[in-house]
Design a protein around this motif. Sequence first.
Motif, PDB file in Angstrom:
ATOM      1  N   LEU A   1     -20.910 -15.772  15.538  1.00 12.99           N
ATOM      2  CA  LEU A   1     -19.981 -16.767  15.008  1.00 12.99           C
ATOM      3  C   LEU A   1     -19.751 -17.887  16.012  1.00 12.99           C
ATOM      4  CD1 LEU A   1     -17.243 -14.716  13.091  1.00 12.99           C
ATOM      5  CD2 LEU A   1     -19.003 -16.242  12.148  1.00 12.99           C
TER       6      LEU A   1
ATOM      7  N   ALA B   1     -22.705 -20.143  15.742  1.00  7.60           N
ATOM      8  CA  ALA B   1     -22.652 -20.884  14.477  1.00  7.60           C
ATOM      9  C   ALA B   1     -21.590 -21.976  14.539  1.00  7.60           C
ATOM     10  CB  ALA B   1     -22.372 -19.917  13.327  1.00  7.60           C
ATOM     11  N   THR B   2     -20.440 -21.672  15.164  1.00  9.06           N
ATOM     12  CA  THR B   2     -19.367 -22.663  15.274  1.00  9.06           C
ATOM     13  C   THR B   2     -19.818 -23.854  16.112  1.00  9.06           C
ATOM     14  OG1 THR B   2     -17.801 -20.836  15.211  1.00  9.06           O
ATOM     15  CG2 THR B   2     -16.934 -22.987  15.882  1.00  9.06           C
TER      16      THR B   2
ATOM     17  N   TYR C   1     -22.701 -19.545   8.974  1.00 10.83           N
ATOM     18  CA  TYR C   1     -21.780 -18.646   9.679  1.00 10.83           C
ATOM     19  C   TYR C   1     -22.106 -17.189   9.355  1.00 10.83           C
ATOM     20  CZ  TYR C   1     -18.458 -22.289  11.162  1.00 10.83           C
ATOM     21  OH  TYR C   1     -17.867 -23.352  11.779  1.00 10.83           O
TER      22      TYR C   1
END
Lengths: 298, 326
Positions: free
Chosen positions: A74, A77-78, A183
Amino acid sequence: MTEIALFGAIEIGLVYALVAIGVYLSFRILDFPDLTVDGSFPLGAAVCAVLLITGVNPWLASLAAALAGAAAGLVTATLNVRFKILHLLASILTMIALFSVNLRVMGRPNVALLMQDTVLTPFYGLGVPDHIVRPLVVGAIVAVVVLLLARFLASEFGLAMRATGVNARMARAQGVDTDAHVYAGIALSNGLTGLAGALFAQTNGFADVTTGIGTIVVGLAAVIVGETVLPARALALALVGCVAGSILYRLAVQLALSADAIGLQASDLNLVTAVLVAVALILPRLKAKASRTTRAAR
Amino acid sequence: MSFTRLLCAAVALAAFAAPIAAPVPALAQSKTVAITAIVQHPALDATRDGVVEALKEAGYVQGQTLKVEYQSAQGNPATAAQIARQFAGSRPDVIVPISTPSAQAVAAATRDIPVVFTAVTDPVSAQMVKSMDKPGANITGLSDMAPVAEHVALIREILPQAKRIGVLYNPGEPNSVVLVKALKDEAAKSGLGVVEASVPKSSDAQPAVRSLVGKADAVYIPLDNTVVSALESVIAVGQQAKLPVFSADTDSVARGAVASIGFDYFQVGKQTGAIVARVLKGEKPGDIPVTLAKGTDLFVNPKSAAAMGVTLPDAVVKRATKVVGQ
């Protein structure tokens, strides 16, 4: 190759099959080259090991390892989706950060699990030799993952994720929230890698900060070897191909380890492994070319 | 097409060559020792060569009465695990894993083949053995824990009038905690006191060493990453306050520590090989206590010593392996 070495190669191949499936998700389905796995693999091992030595149930510890891996995914992905950092760079940033995180999690570079109960402990001593029990248990876990993932990818959410990877603009035009799928996909990919790390630590008796080095290379090699030996359109079969590719990669390493019989040295290991994998990749192509020429000659 | 066939044949040959070549008919008394290390670097390679040398001295000559298999994991723990399985399958007389991850992988792979590990700093916390005195099971070996006893003896030799040793360390580093406990034990044996100063981060090193001025007659720095990275600030205080600084690692001597005793890894290998020979002659690994490696390299820095108000005894300088800072 002795029986123990053979089953050992299969066992480690099965552990890394989870990494291969993770890499397949990010690299092939989402078209997102993700190097986070080099950090999420030892992260999974670290989280699992630390929980095991504090007496947590091994299955819970493995689940926590998967969740920790997903959290690392995550972060990548962020960095990519929210802050528009190039995917490759975003994943490298997470990977190098994870090295420090893993040292913090473990409090030292190496945590031993040789005397701890693991998910495998209940299966030992049932009359089957240890070296066969291990691949059986890991294989069962991999089978469950493949089944669940095949179902997931065939679901509406899974199909939208595949569309995101193939053509994000078109997917958005169809009303797909592509960000959400990146995500979810990268988290899932690294969650599987974290689980692989946890299984590696439990089957080999230790978690070490260095276990992550080269994970992405092994995962990619497994995916590509799998695609070569099992060229499949169906997604479920492609996942099986990842598993097969991972095991074949380990058999190649095993073969390379025995290469001293033909005059090679221990230091040649990586070269021999690379050559064997390259041969595995070239052979089908040559065969196809050969059959084309035969047909043309007729 | 013939090329394809040739390639197929070559691969098939490679696949079958290994199993055919493996069971070479051995000499009657011949023993097999399988050695593996996590990576190849000078210290680990020297350890391996030392093992083979010690076995030669014990009458096992490579190629005649001894077969040595060697595999390096090339830095990859997954490969280390595979090597461990390979050795477990080929059943050598003794497996010698070098370094902690290799040792753990081997321990996980076999419960009956004798294992003599080496270059493992803390075998108990690595769970290689239950205790140093009684390893039990199929495993024993050699720990390359810093030779604290020899360090204390060295400090006493250079500073006979010293009463208290100050120690700088980060309580957050497990290795250091182990070393400080060993230091207290060894110092107590010689009637010396130990004064601790904690260094949670590198910037705390200077105030910590200042706090030792007047309270200690010498400063000892264990293999502590936090303190070693701030070594220069410690040395500076040592020179200003005429407080001699000793280190556990020989590398720090070039940076200004008075003296240290460290390992010559060829000798570490020879000490390990002696244990391997005992196992080959029939002793059970579980009955052989884990040995602490003996340091052999003595590094001294007379210039820095003088700056800290210390004159090194001739005997020490004479037997030093390396004199730095001249």
